[in-house]
Design a protein around this motif. Structure first.
Motif, short mmCIF file in Angstrom:
data_model
loop_
_atom_site.label_atom_id
_atom_site.label_comp_id
_atom_site.label_asym_id
_atom_site.label_seq_id
_atom_site.Cartn_x
_atom_site.Cartn_y
_atom_site.Cartn_z
N ARG A 181 4.40 10.85 -2.16
CA ARG A 181 4.63 9.41 -2.06
C ARG A 181 4.10 8.67 -3.28
NH1 ARG A 181 0.78 5.46 0.97
NH2 ARG A 181 -0.34 6.32 -0.79
N ASP A 182 2.91 9.08 -3.75
CA ASP A 182 2.34 8.43 -4.93
C ASP A 182 3.22 8.63 -6.16
OD1 ASP A 182 0.21 7.32 -3.67
OD2 ASP A 182 -1.24 8.85 -4.25
N PHE A 222 -5.30 1.17 -5.59
CA PHE A 222 -5.15 2.62 -5.44
C PHE A 222 -4.03 3.23 -6.29
CE2 PHE A 222 -7.73 1.59 -1.79
CZ PHE A 222 -8.67 2.61 -1.83
N THR A 259 -1.98 3.76 3.84
CA THR A 259 -1.84 2.96 2.63
C THR A 259 -3.25 2.70 2.13
OG1 THR A 259 -2.02 0.82 3.72
CG2 THR A 259 0.20 1.76 3.54
N GLY A 260 -3.36 2.44 0.85
CA GLY A 260 -4.65 2.09 0.30
C GLY A 260 -5.74 3.09 0.61
N GLN A 261 -6.81 2.59 1.19
CA GLN A 261 -7.98 3.43 1.38
C GLN A 261 -7.74 4.58 2.36
OE1 GLN A 261 -12.64 2.93 2.55
NE2 GLN A 261 -11.14 1.79 3.62
N ASP A 297 -7.61 -3.51 -0.58
CA ASP A 297 -7.22 -2.34 0.21
C ASP A 297 -5.71 -2.35 0.42
OD1 ASP A 297 -7.08 -0.11 1.76
OD2 ASP A 297 -8.12 -0.96 3.49
N MET A 329 -8.41 0.03 8.92
CA MET A 329 -7.62 0.75 7.90
C MET A 329 -6.16 0.81 8.31
SD MET A 329 -9.88 3.84 6.33
CE MET A 329 -9.76 4.92 7.73
N ARG A 330 -5.29 0.45 7.38
CA ARG A 330 -3.87 0.56 7.67
C ARG A 330 -3.43 2.01 7.53
NH1 ARG A 330 -2.62 -4.23 3.63
NH2 ARG A 330 -4.77 -3.78 3.15
N ARG A 351 14.33 5.16 -3.89
CA ARG A 351 12.98 5.57 -3.49
C ARG A 351 12.92 5.81 -1.97
NH1 ARG A 351 7.98 1.59 -4.22
NH2 ARG A 351 8.47 1.77 -6.43
N PHE A 374 -6.16 7.35 0.58
CA PHE A 374 -7.13 7.88 -0.39
C PHE A 374 -8.11 8.82 0.30
CE2 PHE A 374 -11.30 7.30 -2.49
CZ PHE A 374 -10.99 7.71 -3.77
N VAL A 375 -8.61 8.39 1.46
CA VAL A 375 -9.58 9.21 2.20
C VAL A 375 -8.90 10.45 2.78
CG1 VAL A 375 -11.09 9.24 4.21
CG2 VAL A 375 -11.10 7.27 2.70
N ILE A 382 6.29 6.43 -5.79
CA ILE A 382 5.97 5.01 -6.02
C ILE A 382 5.87 4.73 -7.52
CG2 ILE A 382 4.09 3.31 -5.85
CD1 ILE A 382 3.59 4.28 -3.02
N ASP A 383 5.27 5.66 -8.25
CA ASP A 383 5.08 5.45 -9.68
C ASP A 383 6.37 5.58 -10.48
OD1 ASP A 383 2.42 4.91 -9.42
OD2 ASP A 383 1.73 6.93 -9.93
N TYR A 384 7.23 6.51 -10.11
CA TYR A 384 8.35 6.86 -11.00
C TYR A 384 9.72 6.43 -10.51
CZ TYR A 384 5.15 9.68 -13.74
OH TYR A 384 4.12 10.08 -14.54
#
Lengths: 111, 231
Positions: free
Chosen positions: A71-72, B197, A5-7, B191, A1-2, A84, A10-11, A75-77
């Motif tokens: 952060r999310d 995500f 980032t990503g999973q 991932d 797992m990085r 950013r 999320f976890v 990233i989106d806006y």
């Protein structure tokens, strides 16, 4: 797992949410079943090694949860990369300062 | 019946406009596509895609009264007027109701929408048990109309990087396929902070899918697959 980032993010976001939810439930239960503790009582509890450790874990969960959520949103806006990066740096620095401050307070009183 | 149609011809128009139409429906005009074909007889400059006329090819995905749908299976009966027809939101418009789907298919291509299996092929075919075949239900039926991806706010925010619900539904279709041998590589590819995500489980995709599929559920299942794969 990085890292975050990503999973992994999320976890981490979900585990921290569960910890914070459990904290809210325990505090609500404590307030419901007896008289509200005074500030001095809360402080004395947080001043014990176990209480201090709980505060540190919850503070860590809170700051991690806040960072991933912020952060999310960024990233989106926030599309211009420089803007950013600047806002993310500002948010990360603010959370790091708050985390360090929390650690200093707990260390001062509990350790 | 009154219609209000998004018009844009890049060769003539500097910006899009809305054009109003009136149409006397015939007894055989049952779907929005039937009306569009009749309107094109009145005004042959209206541009739209269509092919199978029965909800299989996915060509005539468009925004109908604010919701993405296939014109060929959207009934005219009971529809509110004026019937407002617009191209799929967020996709670049080529002309009128025709959109550029290059990015959409690039994301589809990125998930490798084919079986990856380096094992020597059997004499006849790679067999599946009924249970293995059943795992593809709810995934293989996607017709790539783009109604879901075009209606997904996460795809609006990061159209180049977030793969979108259609491509992710297809990714799950190959991850669970018993004949495929590349599930670990497929999961590692997804991932990433953007590809998978960015999904916020808004579920617009599930709301508008004309085939009744549930891309949001497929995306959640990929996240669980990733967790199992990494643990």
């Amino acid at each position: 797992m990085r890292l975050f980032t990503g999973q992994s993010a999320f976890v981490a976001q979900r585990i921290s949410a569960l910890l914070l939810l459990a904290c809210v439930a325990v505090v609500a239960l404590r307030l419901a079943i007896g008289p509200s503790p005074t500030f001095a009582q809360w402080r004395a509890w947080a001043g014990q090694p176990l209480g201090g450790a709980v505060v540190l874990v919850l503070a860590g969960a809170l700051f991690m949860h806040a960072w991933i959520g912020a952060r999310d949103v960024l990233i989106d806006y926030v599309k211009p990369f420089a803007l950013r990066l600047a806002v993310m740096t500002f948010v990360a620095a603010g959370l790091c300062v708050l985390a360090a401050w929390t650690a200093v307070i707990v260390a001062t009183h509990a350790l | 019946m009154r219609f209000r149609i998004y018009r844009f011809d890049p060769d003539r128009d500097s910006k899009p406009r809305w054009q109003e139409y009136e149409l006397d429906l015939h007894a055989n005009d049952r779907m929005v596509l039937d009306a569009l074909v009749r309107l094109k007889e009145q005004d042959d400059s209206i541009a739209f895609r269509r092919s199978c006329r029965e909800g299989v090819c996915g060509s005539d995905g468009m925004n109908i009264n604010g919701l993405n749908a296939l014109a060929c299976i959207t009934p005219l009966a009971g529809i509110s007027e004026p019937v407002t027809l617009a191209p799929l939101p967020s996709f670049p418009v080529i002309r009128d109701l025709i959109v550029d789907m290059t990015q959409f298919f690039a994301h589809y291509d990125a998930i490798k929408p084919y079986l990856v299996n380096e094992e020597p092929p059997p004499e006849r075919e790679r067999l599946q048990s009924p249970a293995e075949r059943q795992r593809l239900d709810g995934l293989y039926e996607c017709i790539l109309c783009a109604c879901c991806t075009s209606f997904c706010p996460s795809a609006w925010w990061n159209p180049e990087k977030f793969l979108g619900p259609a491509a992710l539904l297809q990714a799950r279709r190959f991850i669970v396929d018993s004949r495929d041998r590349a599930a670990p590589q497929r999961l590692e590819f997804l991932d990433d902070v953007y590809k998978l995500f960015r999904c916020r489980t808004i579920m617009n995709c599930t709301q508008v899918c004309p085939k009744g599929l549930n891309p949001a559920h497929a995306i959640e299942r990929i996240k669980i697959d990733l967790l199992r794969h990494s643990s």
